[in-house]
Write a protein that holds these residues in place. Structure first.
Motif, PDB file in Angstrom:
ATOM      1  N   GLN A  49       0.840  -1.187   0.000  1.00  0.00           N
ATOM      2  CA  GLN A  49       0.000   0.000   0.000  1.00  0.00           C
ATOM      3  C   GLN A  49       0.883   1.249   0.000  1.00  0.00           C
ATOM      4  N   VAL A  50       0.722   2.067  -1.019  1.00  0.00           N
ATOM      5  CA  VAL A  50       1.484   3.305  -1.116  1.00  0.00           C
ATOM      6  C   VAL A  50       0.803   4.380  -0.281  1.00  0.00           C
ATOM      7  N   GLN A  51       1.618   5.107   0.453  1.00  0.00           N
ATOM      8  CA  GLN A  51       1.101   6.231   1.240  1.00  0.00           C
ATOM      9  C   GLN A  51       1.912   7.470   0.928  1.00  0.00           C
ATOM     10  N   LEU A  52       1.213   8.609   0.827  1.00  0.00           N
ATOM     11  CA  LEU A  52       1.850   9.893   0.564  1.00  0.00           C
ATOM     12  C   LEU A  52       1.453  10.858   1.677  1.00  0.00           C
ATOM     13  N   GLN A  53       2.416  11.647   2.131  1.00  0.00           N
ATOM     14  CA  GLN A  53       2.160  12.580   3.206  1.00  0.00           C
ATOM     15  C   GLN A  53       2.799  13.921   2.894  1.00  0.00           C
ATOM     16  N   GLU A  54       1.957  14.953   2.801  1.00  0.00           N
ATOM     17  CA  GLU A  54       2.457  16.301   2.571  1.00  0.00           C
ATOM     18  C   GLU A  54       2.922  16.938   3.881  1.00  0.00           C
ATOM     19  N   SER A  55       3.930  17.789   3.793  1.00  0.00           N
ATOM     20  CA  SER A  55       4.375  18.541   4.955  1.00  0.00           C
ATOM     21  C   SER A  55       4.905  19.891   4.504  1.00  0.00           C
ATOM     22  N   GLY A  56       4.790  20.862   5.411  1.00  0.00           N
ATOM     23  CA  GLY A  56       5.271  22.199   5.101  1.00  0.00           C
ATOM     24  C   GLY A  56       4.481  23.233   5.871  1.00  0.00           C
ATOM     25  N   PRO A  57       4.871  24.490   5.753  1.00  0.00           N
ATOM     26  CA  PRO A  57       4.183  25.533   6.508  1.00  0.00           C
ATOM     27  C   PRO A  57       2.763  25.759   6.022  1.00  0.00           C
ATOM     28  N   GLY A  58       1.892  26.070   6.950  1.00  0.00           N
ATOM     29  CA  GLY A  58       0.501  26.323   6.620  1.00  0.00           C
ATOM     30  C   GLY A  58       0.214  27.776   6.269  1.00  0.00           C
TER      31      GLY A  58
END
Length: 119
Positions: free
Chosen positions: A1-10
């Protein structure tokens, strides 16, 4: 199962550069023949495809955003990064990363991250 997670300033100030990272697990960003894409959705509007980095490392961009967009990757960390320069409040949106297999479409999405451009 591929998972993607975004991160960065809001929150990003006008004229600055927005930078987001998408970390991928369960699959390699160098696997043939996937495109690793950035897509956004401004409030009250539809989805807008921004660009992608291809399994080979080449990039493709939306013509409307090409002058302000850069997508890169770090294969050692299995992540790819979006940079959008000279942002304005019109760049306020939920930003998603996704895996795309053309011509079939997107099969995995990140959960999305809200970015607001405001002083």
């Amino acid at each position: 199962q591929v998972q993607l997670q975004e991160s960065g300033p809001g929150l990003v100030k006008p004229s600055q550069t927005l930078s987001l990272t998408c970390t991928v697990s369960g699959g390699s960003i160098t696997t043939n023949y996937y495109f690793w894409s950035w897509i956004r959705q401004p409030p009250g509007k539809g989805l807008e495809w921004m660009g992608a980095i291809v399994y080979s490392g080449s990039t493709v961009y939306s013509p409307s955003l090409k002058s302000r967009t850069s997508i890169s990757r770090d294969t050692s960390k299995n992540h790819f990064t979006l940079q959008l320069s000279s942002v304005t409040p019109e760049d306020t949106a939920v930003y998603y990363c996704a895996r795309e297999l053309r011509p079939y479409g997107i099969d995995y999405w990140g959960q999305g991250t809200q970015v607001t451009v405001s002083s």
